[in-house]
Design an enzyme around this catalytic site. Structure first.
Site, mmCIF file in Angstrom:
data_model
loop_
_atom_site.group_PDB
_atom_site.id
_atom_site.type_symbol
_atom_site.label_atom_id
_atom_site.label_comp_id
_atom_site.label_asym_id
_atom_site.label_seq_id
_atom_site.Cartn_x
_atom_site.Cartn_y
_atom_site.Cartn_z
ATOM 1 N N ILE A 14 28.669 31.216 62.827
ATOM 2 C CA ILE A 14 27.715 32.028 63.592
ATOM 3 C C ILE A 14 27.634 33.432 62.997
ATOM 4 O O ILE A 14 26.550 33.985 62.822
ATOM 5 C CB ILE A 14 28.086 32.072 65.099
ATOM 6 C CG1 ILE A 14 28.169 30.638 65.666
ATOM 7 C CG2 ILE A 14 27.063 32.882 65.885
ATOM 8 C CD1 ILE A 14 28.474 30.548 67.147
ATOM 9 N N SER A 36 40.660 32.756 58.213
ATOM 10 C CA SER A 36 41.591 31.722 58.672
ATOM 11 C C SER A 36 40.866 30.405 58.886
ATOM 12 O O SER A 36 41.469 29.345 58.890
ATOM 13 C CB SER A 36 42.274 32.158 59.971
ATOM 14 O OG SER A 36 41.340 32.176 61.027
ATOM 15 N N SER A 127 30.456 31.469 76.012
ATOM 16 C CA SER A 127 30.036 30.073 75.859
ATOM 17 C C SER A 127 29.632 29.494 77.201
ATOM 18 O O SER A 127 30.141 29.905 78.258
ATOM 19 C CB SER A 127 31.231 29.289 75.306
ATOM 20 O OG SER A 127 31.045 27.902 75.467
ATOM 21 N N TYR A 152 40.914 26.987 75.334
ATOM 22 C CA TYR A 152 39.845 27.663 74.581
ATOM 23 C C TYR A 152 38.795 28.207 75.547
ATOM 24 O O TYR A 152 38.401 29.375 75.495
ATOM 25 C CB TYR A 152 39.194 26.687 73.580
ATOM 26 C CG TYR A 152 37.783 27.069 73.222
ATOM 27 C CD1 TYR A 152 37.524 28.080 72.295
ATOM 28 C CD2 TYR A 152 36.688 26.462 73.855
ATOM 29 C CE1 TYR A 152 36.225 28.464 72.003
ATOM 30 C CE2 TYR A 152 35.394 26.838 73.572
ATOM 31 C CZ TYR A 152 35.163 27.837 72.635
ATOM 32 O OH TYR A 152 33.878 28.211 72.365
ATOM 33 N N LYS A 156 37.430 32.256 76.911
ATOM 34 C CA LYS A 156 36.060 32.803 77.025
ATOM 35 C C LYS A 156 35.889 33.464 78.402
ATOM 36 O O LYS A 156 35.377 34.578 78.508
ATOM 37 C CB LYS A 156 35.022 31.701 76.830
ATOM 38 C CG LYS A 156 34.970 31.137 75.410
ATOM 39 C CD LYS A 156 34.469 32.169 74.422
ATOM 40 C CE LYS A 156 34.485 31.692 72.991
ATOM 41 N NZ LYS A 156 34.317 32.763 71.996
ATOM 42 N N ASN A 202 34.851 18.425 64.621
ATOM 43 C CA ASN A 202 34.971 18.205 66.065
ATOM 44 C C ASN A 202 33.598 18.086 66.703
ATOM 45 O O ASN A 202 33.436 17.459 67.735
ATOM 46 C CB ASN A 202 35.668 19.407 66.731
ATOM 47 C CG ASN A 202 37.119 19.526 66.320
ATOM 48 O OD1 ASN A 202 37.858 18.555 66.388
ATOM 49 N ND2 ASN A 202 37.518 20.701 65.867
ATOM 50 N N ARG A 235 22.888 17.912 76.200
ATOM 51 C CA ARG A 235 23.217 19.284 75.807
ATOM 52 C C ARG A 235 21.950 20.069 75.518
ATOM 53 O O ARG A 235 20.891 19.493 75.261
ATOM 54 C CB ARG A 235 24.062 19.276 74.513
ATOM 55 C CG ARG A 235 25.466 18.736 74.663
ATOM 56 C CD ARG A 235 26.348 19.701 75.440
ATOM 57 N NE ARG A 235 27.716 19.209 75.538
ATOM 58 C CZ ARG A 235 28.151 18.341 76.450
ATOM 59 N NH1 ARG A 235 27.332 17.853 77.368
ATOM 60 N NH2 ARG A 235 29.417 17.950 76.457
HETATM 61 C C1 UD1 Z 1 31.946 22.019 72.356
HETATM 62 C C2 UD1 Z 1 32.857 22.609 73.405
HETATM 63 C C3 UD1 Z 1 32.410 24.020 73.693
HETATM 64 C C4 UD1 Z 1 32.428 24.838 72.425
HETATM 65 C C5 UD1 Z 1 31.569 24.164 71.371
HETATM 66 C C6 UD1 Z 1 31.666 24.883 70.032
HETATM 67 C C7 UD1 Z 1 33.689 20.853 74.865
HETATM 68 C C8 UD1 Z 1 33.617 20.297 76.247
HETATM 69 N N1 UD1 Z 1 32.825 21.820 74.626
HETATM 70 O O1 UD1 Z 1 30.615 22.008 72.885
HETATM 71 O O2 UD1 Z 1 33.273 24.592 74.633
HETATM 72 O O3 UD1 Z 1 31.950 26.134 72.687
HETATM 73 O O4 UD1 Z 1 31.984 22.813 71.196
HETATM 74 O O5 UD1 Z 1 32.824 24.561 69.338
HETATM 75 O O6 UD1 Z 1 34.453 20.428 74.045
HETATM 76 N N2 UD1 Z 1 30.011 14.005 70.344
HETATM 77 C C9 UD1 Z 1 30.064 12.678 69.944
HETATM 78 N N3 UD1 Z 1 30.692 12.367 68.786
HETATM 79 C C10 UD1 Z 1 31.288 13.320 67.981
HETATM 80 C C11 UD1 Z 1 31.224 14.676 68.385
HETATM 81 C C12 UD1 Z 1 30.589 14.986 69.583
HETATM 82 O O7 UD1 Z 1 29.561 11.794 70.642
HETATM 83 O O8 UD1 Z 1 31.856 12.967 66.946
HETATM 84 C C13 UD1 Z 1 29.319 14.359 71.597
HETATM 85 C C14 UD1 Z 1 30.224 15.039 72.590
HETATM 86 O O9 UD1 Z 1 30.910 14.091 73.364
HETATM 87 C C15 UD1 Z 1 29.216 15.871 73.383
HETATM 88 C C16 UD1 Z 1 28.099 16.175 72.378
HETATM 89 O O10 UD1 Z 1 28.286 15.256 71.307
HETATM 90 O O11 UD1 Z 1 28.685 15.086 74.401
HETATM 91 C C17 UD1 Z 1 28.162 17.585 71.829
HETATM 92 O O12 UD1 Z 1 29.490 17.826 71.374
HETATM 93 P P1 UD1 Z 1 29.901 19.125 70.530
HETATM 94 O O13 UD1 Z 1 29.068 19.225 69.307
HETATM 95 O O14 UD1 Z 1 31.379 19.086 70.340
HETATM 96 O O15 UD1 Z 1 29.472 20.349 71.456
HETATM 97 P P2 UD1 Z 1 29.780 20.687 72.988
HETATM 98 O O16 UD1 Z 1 30.569 19.629 73.657
HETATM 99 O O17 UD1 Z 1 28.472 21.025 73.604
#
Ligand code: UD1
Length: 342
Positions: A14, A36, A127, A152, A156, A202, A235
């Site tokens: 970001i 880091s 967030s 985490y 925030k 992630n 989302r």
């Molecule tokens: C996540 C964090 C949020 C953080 C943001 C940035 C949680 C609950 N929220 O947001 O606090 O500010 O990351 O790091 O963890 N998904 C899949 N497969 C994957 C990865 C994700 O199905 O391999 C799904 C997740 O279950 C979710 C959606 O995609 O429903 C979005 O996930 P992600 O990109 O991690 O974002 P947030 O969950 O919105």
């Protein structure tokens, strides 16, 4: 006179996009980062995009109070945008102290230095995680915060309170804005900067692009039994350039003294909910590539559905997200292809 913005964590995903938008809006920027969680490529990419070979870079850790004070003494800082923090939800559950210490101490050091200097505007990157699992969507800034689902997320919420209290007690010496981001995705249209996850991503979009290019075998879609139209989570995916532009609006608002309160809160989202499967399908369609995927169990701590009501940012700051999901997903793919040298 040109104003100077310090961007802590300015070499990250970001931070690098925000630095580009600030420079293009005519601000001077000081980038500070301890690298880091990123390498120097984001910083180099910013210089290439903006032609600013002279962009100051300070390698430092914001947990080092003396280094933060020295930084504020060296540069004429009008505003600081604080990104320098750990952000992996799962890791924060395993190593809570590491998260509390790093994310809270670094921010308190910034506030202490800003307070000592006086007249500094502080923007904190918060967030949507502070809303927890909301009772109703979309969420406005008045939607009550709920206990976060991870350490985490807690950092925030805590940093939001620390900024509110510090601004209140500063007797006008400090002003603050809290930007609550929804789910930032995509990359700069130049494909020179973007998200660079270390190890297994992630987050959803880096996992999609790495799967599409063949780095990962198959995307796990976490949960298809949620009470949503297609069973997958919903989302508010926001383009990283739109998100970055919101910072320029917020900094300008603080510097020009246009704020209605000394510490303000804005949702930074599009107002458009998309499900995980809608996003995967849109990515395949717009880029003409396949994303092998399968349904997997729910991910612990995930929120079923959350999206923003961005009316306040639209009307009071004059900022609005403009990029289409197609543009965003094309940019995300162009960035992955750039990384792969294709
Ligand atoms: C996540 C964090 C949020 C953080 C943001 C940035 C949680 C609950 N929220 O947001 O606090 O500010 O990351 O790091 O963890 N998904 C899949 N497969 C994957 C990865 C994700 O199905 O391999 C799904 C997740 O279950 C979710 C959606 O995609 O429903 C979005 O996930 P992600 O990109 O991690 O974002 P947030 O969950 O919105």
């Amino acid at each position: 006179m040109k104003k100077t913005v310090l961007v802590s964590g300015g070499a990250g995903f970001i931070g690098s996009h925000v630095t580009v938008e600030l420079l293009e809006a005519g601000y001077d920027v000081v980038v500070a980062d301890n690298f880091s969680n990123c390498d120097h490529s984001g910083y180099e990419g910013v210089k290439k995009i903006t032609g600013r070979e002279d962009l100051p870079l300070v390698e430092m850790d914001f947990c080092d109070a003396a280094a933060v004070k020295a930084l504020f003494a060296k540069y004429p800082i009008d505003a600081v945008i604080h990104f320098a923090a750990f952000k992996a939800v799962g890791e924060s559950v395993e190593k809570p102290l590491m998260y509390y210490k790093n994310n809270l101490v670094s921010f308190m050091n910034v506030l202490e230095a800003a307070q000592e200097k006086g007249g500094v505007n502080v923007l904190f990157s918060s967030s949507a995680t502070v809303y927890g699992e909301p009772d109703a969507v979309p969420v406005t800034e008045a939607t009550p915060r709920k206990p976060a689902t991870s350490p985490y997320g807690n950092t925030k919420t805590m940093c939001e309170d620390i900024l509110q209290d510090t601004v209140k007690a500063s007797g006008g010496k400090l002003r603050g804005i809290l930007l609550r981001y929804f789910t930032p995705i995509g990359a700069h249209p130049s494909a020179l900067i973007g998200e660079l996850p270390r190890g297994v991503p992630n987050n959803l979009v880096p996992f999609i692009t790495q799967t599409a290019i063949g780095k990962r075998e198959c995307l796990n879609v976490f949960g298809n039994d949620y009470p949503t139209p297609d069973g997958t989570c919903q989302r508010d995916f926001i383009d990283i350039v739109d998100l970055a532009r919101a910072h320029v609006f917020a900094v300008t608002r603080m510097i020009k003294g246009e704020m209605k309160q000394p510490c303000e809160v804005f949702n930074v989202g599009t107002g458009r909910p998309l499900s995980v499967m809608e996003l995967v399908n849109a990515f395949e369609k717009v880029n003409g590539v396949k994303v092998p995927h399968k349904f997997a169990p729910r991910r612990a701590g995930d929120i079923t559905a959350i999206w923003a009501d961005p009316t306040k940012a639209n009307t009071e700051m004059g900022w609005k997200a403009t990029r289409t999901i197609e543009e965003t997903l094309k940019a995300a793919w162009a960035w992955e292809c750039h990384l792969a040298g294709k």
